[in-house]
Design a protein around this motif. Structure first.
Motif, PDB file in Angstrom:
ATOM      1  N   VAL A 333       0.832  -1.201   0.000  1.00 28.65           N
ATOM      2  CA  VAL A 333       0.000   0.000   0.000  1.00 28.65           C
ATOM      3  C   VAL A 333       0.871   1.256   0.000  1.00 28.65           C
ATOM      4  O   VAL A 333       0.608   2.220  -0.732  1.00 28.65           O
ATOM      5  N   LEU A 334       1.931   1.249   0.789  1.00 31.54           N
ATOM      6  CA  LEU A 334       2.824   2.404   0.829  1.00 31.54           C
ATOM      7  C   LEU A 334       3.528   2.595  -0.515  1.00 31.54           C
ATOM      8  O   LEU A 334       3.692   3.735  -0.982  1.00 31.54           O
ATOM      9  N   GLU A 335       3.951   1.501  -1.134  1.00 30.87           N
ATOM     10  CA  GLU A 335       4.606   1.606  -2.448  1.00 30.87           C
ATOM     11  C   GLU A 335       3.634   2.121  -3.498  1.00 30.87           C
ATOM     12  O   GLU A 335       4.016   2.895  -4.388  1.00 30.87           O
ATOM     13  N   GLY A 336       2.368   1.701  -3.394  1.00 27.39           N
ATOM     14  CA  GLY A 336       1.367   2.222  -4.326  1.00 27.39           C
ATOM     15  C   GLY A 336       1.157   3.714  -4.162  1.00 27.39           C
ATOM     16  O   GLY A 336       1.114   4.465  -5.143  1.00 27.39           O
ATOM     17  N   LEU A 337       1.029   4.165  -2.930  1.00 27.70           N
ATOM     18  CA  LEU A 337       0.859   5.597  -2.677  1.00 27.70           C
ATOM     19  C   LEU A 337       2.073   6.386  -3.158  1.00 27.70           C
ATOM     20  O   LEU A 337       1.936   7.461  -3.752  1.00 27.70           O
ATOM     21  N   ALA A 338       3.268   5.858  -2.897  1.00 30.92           N
ATOM     22  CA  ALA A 338       4.482   6.544  -3.353  1.00 30.92           C
ATOM     23  C   ALA A 338       4.535   6.636  -4.868  1.00 30.92           C
ATOM     24  O   ALA A 338       5.164   7.546  -5.417  1.00 30.92           O
ATOM     25  N   SER A 339       3.881   5.693  -5.551  1.00 37.78           N
ATOM     26  CA  SER A 339       3.850   5.679  -7.018  1.00 37.78           C
ATOM     27  C   SER A 339       2.713   6.517  -7.577  1.00 37.78           C
ATOM     28  O   SER A 339       2.513   6.555  -8.795  1.00 37.78           O
ATOM     29  N   GLY A 340       1.947   7.164  -6.701  1.00 42.53           N
ATOM     30  CA  GLY A 340       0.849   8.015  -7.156  1.00 42.53           C
ATOM     31  C   GLY A 340      -0.454   7.295  -7.375  1.00 42.53           C
ATOM     32  O   GLY A 340      -1.352   7.822  -8.038  1.00 42.53           O
ATOM     33  N   LEU A 341      -0.597   6.089  -6.786  1.00 37.61           N
ATOM     34  CA  LEU A 341      -1.811   5.307  -7.028  1.00 37.61           C
ATOM     35  C   LEU A 341      -2.864   5.533  -5.952  1.00 37.61           C
ATOM     36  O   LEU A 341      -2.550   5.454  -4.753  1.00 37.61           O
ATOM     37  N   PRO A 342      -4.117   5.772  -6.335  1.00 40.37           N
ATOM     38  CA  PRO A 342      -5.203   5.651  -5.360  1.00 40.37           C
ATOM     39  C   PRO A 342      -5.267   4.199  -4.884  1.00 40.37           C
ATOM     40  O   PRO A 342      -5.015   3.272  -5.666  1.00 40.37           O
ATOM     41  N   VAL A 343      -5.580   3.981  -3.625  1.00 33.54           N
ATOM     42  CA  VAL A 343      -5.600   2.621  -3.089  1.00 33.54           C
ATOM     43  C   VAL A 343      -7.002   2.295  -2.588  1.00 33.54           C
ATOM     44  O   VAL A 343      -7.693   3.142  -2.008  1.00 33.54           O
ATOM     45  N   VAL A 344      -7.391   1.046  -2.820  1.00 32.99           N
ATOM     46  CA  VAL A 344      -8.672   0.531  -2.328  1.00 32.99           C
ATOM     47  C   VAL A 344      -8.349  -0.595  -1.370  1.00 32.99           C
ATOM     48  O   VAL A 344      -7.745  -1.591  -1.768  1.00 32.99           O
ATOM     49  N   VAL A 345      -8.719  -0.424  -0.106  1.00 33.43           N
ATOM     50  CA  VAL A 345      -8.349  -1.387   0.922  1.00 33.43           C
ATOM     51  C   VAL A 345      -9.588  -1.869   1.655  1.00 33.43           C
ATOM     52  O   VAL A 345     -10.636  -1.218   1.663  1.00 33.43           O
ATOM     53  N   SER A 346      -9.453  -3.011   2.291  1.00 29.89           N
ATOM     54  CA  SER A 346     -10.502  -3.534   3.156  1.00 29.89           C
ATOM     55  C   SER A 346     -10.509  -2.782   4.478  1.00 29.89           C
ATOM     56  O   SER A 346      -9.459  -2.487   5.055  1.00 29.89           O
ATOM     57  N   ALA A 347     -11.700  -2.495   4.987  1.00 28.28           N
ATOM     58  CA  ALA A 347     -11.805  -1.807   6.276  1.00 28.28           C
ATOM     59  C   ALA A 347     -11.202  -2.636   7.397  1.00 28.28           C
ATOM     60  O   ALA A 347     -10.720  -2.090   8.391  1.00 28.28           O
ATOM     61  N   ALA A 348     -11.212  -3.964   7.228  1.00 28.60           N
ATOM     62  CA  ALA A 348     -10.704  -4.851   8.278  1.00 28.60           C
ATOM     63  C   ALA A 348      -9.202  -5.078   8.165  1.00 28.60           C
ATOM     64  O   ALA A 348      -8.623  -5.745   9.021  1.00 28.60           O
ATOM     65  N   GLY A 349      -8.558  -4.535   7.146  1.00 32.67           N
ATOM     66  CA  GLY A 349      -7.161  -4.857   6.891  1.00 32.67           C
ATOM     67  C   GLY A 349      -6.146  -4.014   7.620  1.00 32.67           C
ATOM     68  O   GLY A 349      -4.947  -4.256   7.505  1.00 32.67           O
ATOM     69  N   GLY A 350      -6.582  -3.000   8.349  1.00 35.77           N
ATOM     70  CA  GLY A 350      -5.652  -2.209   9.142  1.00 35.77           C
ATOM     71  C   GLY A 350      -4.920  -1.127   8.380  1.00 35.77           C
ATOM     72  O   GLY A 350      -4.002  -0.504   8.932  1.00 35.77           O
ATOM     73  N   MET A 351      -5.282  -0.869   7.126  1.00 33.48           N
ATOM     74  CA  MET A 351      -4.578   0.141   6.335  1.00 33.48           C
ATOM     75  C   MET A 351      -5.457   1.340   5.995  1.00 33.48           C
ATOM     76  O   MET A 351      -5.046   2.215   5.244  1.00 33.48           O
ATOM     77  N   SER A 352      -6.666   1.394   6.551  1.00 34.21           N
ATOM     78  CA  SER A 352      -7.609   2.446   6.162  1.00 34.21           C
ATOM     79  C   SER A 352      -7.134   3.837   6.582  1.00 34.21           C
ATOM     80  O   SER A 352      -7.527   4.837   5.975  1.00 34.21           O
ATOM     81  N   HIS A 353      -6.255   3.915   7.618  1.00 33.89           N
ATOM     82  CA  HIS A 353      -5.806   5.249   8.059  1.00 33.89           C
ATOM     83  C   HIS A 353      -4.863   5.889   7.047  1.00 33.89           C
ATOM     84  O   HIS A 353      -4.542   7.071   7.165  1.00 33.89           O
ATOM     85  N   TYR A 354      -4.400   5.132   6.049  1.00 34.12           N
ATOM     86  CA  TYR A 354      -3.578   5.706   4.994  1.00 34.12           C
ATOM     87  C   TYR A 354      -4.429   6.299   3.867  1.00 34.12           C
ATOM     88  O   TYR A 354      -3.881   6.887   2.938  1.00 34.12           O
ATOM     89  N   VAL A 355      -5.735   6.113   3.932  1.00 32.02           N
ATOM     90  CA  VAL A 355      -6.621   6.482   2.825  1.00 32.02           C
ATOM     91  C   VAL A 355      -7.557   7.606   3.237  1.00 32.02           C
ATOM     92  O   VAL A 355      -8.169   7.557   4.314  1.00 32.02           O
ATOM     93  N   GLN A 356      -7.681   8.601   2.384  1.00 31.69           N
ATOM     94  CA  GLN A 356      -8.716   9.619   2.525  1.00 31.69           C
ATOM     95  C   GLN A 356      -9.817   9.269   1.524  1.00 31.69           C
ATOM     96  O   GLN A 356      -9.683   9.528   0.321  1.00 31.69           O
ATOM     97  N   PRO A 357     -10.905   8.641   1.978  1.00 31.89           N
ATOM     98  CA  PRO A 357     -11.936   8.158   1.053  1.00 31.89           C
ATOM     99  C   PRO A 357     -12.440   9.251   0.124  1.00 31.89           C
ATOM    100  O   PRO A 357     -12.725  10.375   0.543  1.00 31.89           O
ATOM    101  N   GLY A 358     -12.528   8.901  -1.140  1.00 31.59           N
ATOM    102  CA  GLY A 358     -12.989   9.841  -2.152  1.00 31.59           C
ATOM    103  C   GLY A 358     -11.917  10.761  -2.674  1.00 31.59           C
ATOM    104  O   GLY A 358     -12.109  11.426  -3.691  1.00 31.59           O
ATOM    105  N   LEU A 359     -10.777  10.826  -1.983  1.00 28.43           N
ATOM    106  CA  LEU A 359      -9.693  11.712  -2.401  1.00 28.43           C
ATOM    107  C   LEU A 359      -8.454  10.929  -2.817  1.00 28.43           C
ATOM    108  O   LEU A 359      -7.940  11.128  -3.922  1.00 28.43           O
ATOM    109  N   THR A 360      -7.961  10.051  -1.955  1.00 27.93           N
ATOM    110  CA  THR A 360      -6.759   9.262  -2.286  1.00 27.93           C
ATOM    111  C   THR A 360      -7.059   7.771  -2.381  1.00 27.93           C
ATOM    112  O   THR A 360      -6.137   6.973  -2.540  1.00 27.93           O
ATOM    113  N   GLY A 361      -8.309   7.387  -2.320  1.00 25.59           N
ATOM    114  CA  GLY A 361      -8.678   5.983  -2.442  1.00 25.59           C
ATOM    115  C   GLY A 361     -10.030   5.725  -1.833  1.00 25.59           C
ATOM    116  O   GLY A 361     -10.813   6.658  -1.600  1.00 25.59           O
ATOM    117  N   GLU A 362     -10.304   4.453  -1.554  1.00 28.30           N
ATOM    118  CA  GLU A 362     -11.569   4.075  -0.948  1.00 28.30           C
ATOM    119  C   GLU A 362     -11.334   2.949   0.052  1.00 28.30           C
ATOM    120  O   GLU A 362     -10.384   2.171  -0.082  1.00 28.30           O
TER     121      GLU A 362
END
Length: 438
Positions: A333-362
């Motif tokens: 997820v961090l490598e994707g963000l560093a590459s400029g990618l919006p990320v779509v993660v599971s709410a249960a996966g522990g990575m949602s705090h890296y995402v601003q829904p609707g802005l940098t991913g979902e």
């Protein structure tokens, strides 16, 4: 750190060092590279599992030592089925114990709490007085629950006996609780516990004073992962994916622990409704054939990619998908963000705090294929919004992520230094007390 004594740290990674290793191993490979740039303050030895005892000098102050396992999980594959990584189940590793007791180290750092390396380090630390620090890199309790359930169904099937063991007796959950208890015991014996998520802070703070629980981030090589590498013509020529097709990228093992089934079914549903979305899976695993069979021409599975190709694929994709519900911190997820990618993660996966829904991913609220299809269709069906999200990621996220050098210098070195100084103060006090008594 200039002018301070050099720290000599043994980092214990009870996993195989191999091509295609997971994020736990890669994390310590990257930290070892960062340690090469700290010769005046740090001597780092990273112990990993391997077929034979071997020492590889990475530089004047950094080396990697591989040691053969005493009782490898490879011996249990007939019972468990294929495992993503192999570790050592022995409670004691004599060869490692000798290495740690040579007097070379003034600090032991365990990276799990369950297997031969960490359990051996506990006993060596208790005997020698060396300080012990622990960090969490893999969600072993949750993985234990998952693999226990799979093993029971493999042996007993899904009939009455399988239901008795998994539902009525709830054995997988009991195994998970056993691992959590083991983690708590290990952390209670450490000078510091390094964690990555809020729930880990809470659990560690139940057995250690809060000031002994610190955060450990994950780093990035910003020269490798960068939005500037985007080149859809290259992706089309290299893998045959049309430039007009939106690409969802998954990077990691293709096995049940990554919860790929709902993602694959969601891609099938989205394409069935006429929204073109191509899944690119960079990785290998036992679900590869099933994914290819399910999606056909809508998926590309090239296996493990070298770093240069992988970094270009990251930048060329349109979004990163991470359906896993069992993660500590996903390097992907961090490598994707560093590459400029919006990320779509599971709410249960522990990575949602890296995402601003609707802005940098979902963030997908549940693991159903229906919900994943709903989110992916909204994104793939609006290329203009995807492009805006890529720009938002590049502007607000990609450059804010720390480098591996920052993680080493800001997160690890201060903790190691404090643990060593405290242990030396205790030892000095004991000497003074003994002198007074005599």
């Amino acid at each position: 750190m200039s002018g301070l004594p050099i720290l000599s740290v043994a980092a214990l990674v009870d996993l195989e060092q191999r091509q295609g290793a997971g994020g736990h191993v890669k994390c310590w490979e990257r930290l070892a590279e960062a340690a090469l740039r700290q010769p005046e303050s740090l001597e780092l030895t990273v112990f990993m599992s391997g077929e034979a005892e071997r020492t590889t000098e990475l530089g004047a102050n950094v080396r990697c030592v591989t040691l053969p396992p005493v009782f490898s999980t490879r011996r249990l594959q007939a019972l468990t089925g294929p495992l993503p990584d192999h570790t050592d189940l022995s409670p004691w590793h004599p060869l490692l114990a000798r290495r740690l007791s040579e007097g070379r180290f003034n600090m032991l750092h365990t990276t799990d709490a369950f297997f031969a390396f960490s359990r051996t380090a506990e006993r060596v630390a208790a005997r020698t007085g060396l300080p012990l620090v622990n960090s969490i890199h893999t969600a072993t309790p949750e993985l234990t629950r998952l693999f226990a359930e799979q093993s029971i169904h493999k042996i007993c099937g899904h009939g009455w006996l399988g239901r008795l063991l998994t539902q009525d007796l709830d054995l997988p959950e009991r195994f998970k609780r056993t691992k959590l208890a083991r983690l708590a015991r290990h952390q209670s014996r450490c000078a510091y516990a390094l964690v990555s998520k809020a729930d880990e802070v809470r659990l560690a703070s139940e057995v250690l004073p809060p000031d002994r629980v610190r955060m450990l981030r994950r780093g990035l090589n910003h020269n490798v992962f960068a939005p500037e590498k985007r080149d859809r013509a290259w992706l089309s020529a290299r893998f045959g994916i049309p430039e007009t097709m939106s690409v969802a990228l998954f990077v990691g093992r293709l096995d049940p622990s990554k919860n790929l089934a709902p993602l694959v079914e969601a891609i099938r549903q989205v394409n069935g409704r006429g929204v073109g979305l191509h899944l690119f899976c960079a990785g290998d695993g036992r679900e590869k054939a099933a994914i290819l069979g399910r999606l056909g021409s809508s998926v590309t599975c090239p296996g493990q990619l070298g770093e240069e190709d992988l970094s270009r694929v990251y930048a060329c994709a349109d979004l990163l998908v991470m359906p896993s519900e069992i993660e500590v911190v996903s390097n992907v997820v961090l490598e994707g963000l560093a590459s400029g990618l919006p990320v779509v993660v599971s709410a249960a996966g522990g990575m949602s705090h890296y995402v601003q829904p609707g802005l940098t991913g979902e963030v997908v609220g549940d693991s159903s294929a229906r919900k994943w299809a709903e989110v992916l269709e909204a994104l793939a069906g609006n290329p203009g919004h995807l492009a805006e999200m890529r720009q938002a990621v590049t502007s607000s996220t990609s450059h804010a992520l720390p480098s591996w050098d920052q993680v080493l210098v800001e997160d690890l070195l201060p903790v190691w230094r404090a643990a060593v100084e405290e242990a030396e103060a205790v030892a000095m006090g004991q000497k003074l007390e003994a002198a007074c008594r005599s």
